[in-house]
Motif scaffolding. Sequence first.
Motif, PDB file in Angstrom:
ATOM      1  N   UNK A  90      -1.196 -11.006   2.369  1.00  0.00           N
ATOM      2  CA  UNK A  90      -0.990  -9.550   2.284  1.00  0.00           C
ATOM      3  C   UNK A  90      -2.209  -8.803   2.831  1.00  0.00           C
ATOM      4  N   UNK A  91      -1.937  -7.728   3.591  1.00  0.00           N
ATOM      5  CA  UNK A  91      -3.010  -6.870   4.095  1.00  0.00           C
ATOM      6  C   UNK A  91      -2.942  -5.534   3.376  1.00  0.00           C
ATOM      7  N   UNK A  92      -4.107  -4.956   3.066  1.00  0.00           N
ATOM      8  CA  UNK A  92      -4.165  -3.680   2.368  1.00  0.00           C
ATOM      9  C   UNK A  92      -5.202  -2.799   3.069  1.00  0.00           C
TER      10      UNK A  92
ATOM     11  N   UNK B 194      -7.095   1.262   2.766  1.00  0.00           N
ATOM     12  CA  UNK B 194      -7.243   2.531   2.051  1.00  0.00           C
ATOM     13  C   UNK B 194      -8.089   3.494   2.870  1.00  0.00           C
TER      14      UNK B 194
ATOM     15  N   UNK C  79     -12.371  -7.667   0.766  1.00  0.00           N
ATOM     16  CA  UNK C  79     -12.645  -6.666   1.796  1.00  0.00           C
ATOM     17  C   UNK C  79     -13.013  -7.328   3.125  1.00  0.00           C
TER      18      UNK C  79
ATOM     19  N   UNK D 182      -2.642   4.862   2.030  1.00  0.00           N
ATOM     20  CA  UNK D 182      -2.559   3.488   1.535  1.00  0.00           C
ATOM     21  C   UNK D 182      -1.621   2.736   2.449  1.00  0.00           C
ATOM     22  N   UNK D 183      -2.006   1.543   2.872  1.00  0.00           N
ATOM     23  CA  UNK D 183      -1.153   0.690   3.700  1.00  0.00           C
ATOM     24  C   UNK D 183      -1.083  -0.685   3.047  1.00  0.00           C
ATOM     25  N   UNK D 184       0.130  -1.175   2.867  1.00  0.00           N
ATOM     26  CA  UNK D 184       0.332  -2.503   2.271  1.00  0.00           C
ATOM     27  C   UNK D 184       1.286  -3.267   3.166  1.00  0.00           C
ATOM     28  N   UNK D 185       0.902  -4.475   3.585  1.00  0.00           N
ATOM     29  CA  UNK D 185       1.768  -5.280   4.447  1.00  0.00           C
ATOM     30  C   UNK D 185       1.896  -6.680   3.876  1.00  0.00           C
ATOM     31  N   UNK D 186       3.155  -7.096   3.685  1.00  0.00           N
ATOM     32  CA  UNK D 186       3.400  -8.454   3.196  1.00  0.00           C
ATOM     33  C   UNK D 186       3.211  -9.482   4.300  1.00  0.00           C
TER      34      UNK D 186
ATOM     35  N   UNK E  56       4.332 -12.165   6.715  1.00  0.00           N
ATOM     36  CA  UNK E  56       5.656 -12.379   7.311  1.00  0.00           C
ATOM     37  C   UNK E  56       5.775 -13.836   7.746  1.00  0.00           C
TER      38      UNK E  56
END
Lengths: 87, 87, 87, 87, 87, 87, 87
Positions: free
Chosen positions: D1-3, D5, D30, D79-83, D85
């Motif tokens: 997962x990528x996050x 802020x 981070x 906020x960005x959240x990426x699962x 894939x």
Amino acid sequence: MRVEYDLDILKPHQPSSSLLAHTLAKIKGVISVTIKVDEIDQKTTSIFVTIKGTGDVSIDDITNTLEDMNCALHSVDRVFVENEINS
Amino acid sequence: MRVEYDLDILKPHQPSSSLLAHTLAKIKGVISVTIKVDEIDQKTTSIFVTIKGTGDVSIDDITNTLEDMNCALHSVDRVFVENEINS
Amino acid sequence: MRVEYDLDILKPHQPSSSLLAHTLAKIKGVISVTIKVDEIDQKTTSIFVTIKGTGDVSIDDITNTLEDMNCALHSVDRVFVENEINS
Amino acid sequence: MRVEYDLDILKPHQPSSSLLAHTLAKIKGVISVTIKVDEIDQKTTSIFVTIKGTGDVSIDDITNTLEDMNCALHSVDRVFVENEINS
Amino acid sequence: MRVEYDLDILKPHQPSSSLLAHTLAKIKGVISVTIKVDEIDQKTTSIFVTIKGTGDVSIDDITNTLEDMNCALHSVDRVFVENEINS
Amino acid sequence: MRVEYDLDILKPHQPSSSLLAHTLAKIKGVISVTIKVDEIDQKTTSIFVTIKGTGDVSIDDITNTLEDMNCALHSVDRVFVENEINS
Amino acid sequence: MRVEYDLDILKPHQPSSSLLAHTLAKIKGVISVTIKVDEIDQKTTSIFVTIKGTGDVSIDDITNTLEDMNCALHSVDRVFVENEINS
């Protein structure tokens, strides 16, 4: 060597932009020619011409061809010269 | 090493931008030269010159060549220096 | 680790931007230096300096070198820090 | 997962942006920290902070570190959240 | 199949944007969630939410999750649907 | 050889832009046709047409097809000609 | 062959943009559908629809589907047609 010229040119309505582009593209060393029409007046058309080519492209050849086509080179707006790189 | 300079230069109408670009391109280490014409006045032309090259490019060589061509270096607007990276 | 700094700096007319860029490029860890001239006043020149390098780059080393060159660090406008990623 | 802020933060003049960036970069997960200075007032500096990392990044860890550095989180702007894939 | 939605949403101050993004990212088929804060009012926050995912993403699932989080879907600003291509 | 034309054309409401695009795409050497509608008047529609193709594209073929479709070529706004490069 | 259409469409509030996009995506030859909401009025919504697909896409099929969904095709703003290239 790569050479590029941006030229500001005054063209009579004849020859057409299409004919002028194809004629300039036949000059020694020329790879591509782009002609953009800027303003169309009663007797003349202002055009921006970008010529890209190899080191064989000579500004004299371009000027001569323009004169043969009854076009006047108003100004050279950009010149780009790049040497071959042996990386 | 890579080096780049953006230069603001005052040029008499002669030499032409084309001749100046080809002459600057022969300086030691120079890879490419771009000349953009800014303003054409009665006796002089303001030009922006971008020179890219290897670490061999020296600002002194550039200044000397400009003086030989009767051009005045008005200001250095940008300098870029990049070291070789061993990644 | 990668580190980048955008710095707002006040420089006397000497040293030249070219000399300053080459000097900053010799600091430990520095990969590239870009200097853009913002404003030229009677005695000083305002410049924007971007320094990119490895985690070895230290803001203290940069500040010390700037002081040695009679330059004043007016402000740090941007800091970028990136960790090594084991993907 | 990528996050990711984007944070709007109020910082006292000390710690410096450089120290704050290096400290935030040590938080679990981070990958990178970017600090851009927005406005410098008499006692505080408004900064925009972008933090990118893995799913291990926690907004609570960030808030705690900011408090330890005497900084106030004014707002979370993005906020960005990426699962992960499995394509 | 790929599906994308741009949504204009009214959010109470709680849940936080971070919690909302992580919750939306758990909906079936969702690959990524971006939340940008538009305006913060006394009791509510206007946010723009972009959700990208596979054909399994259903606007009903999104609406239900938003309601569970006390958020109101103000409008759907963009929908993108792309079929699998067998090229 | 590659050739591109940007054309400014006056079109009656019939034929439709879709039919005109498909018809122009059948001209010898044409690779792609883009039609953008500029202004819709009571009897006519001003359109911008970009035609890209090989050296076989002839401006005469384009003009003839336009006349067959009751369209008037108002002006040629851009011409691009690129020679095959043997690098 | 590739075909693209930009369409300006008037839609009643029902069907939703999401349902309309999924329905248009089932038309023969369609690869992707993008719907952007322009203006929401009391009874109707102005939307911009971009449809990309193969040469099988027919503007008649699109118009028929729009009519079945109670939508009115206001104008075709762009048409793009590209032939298969055997390079």
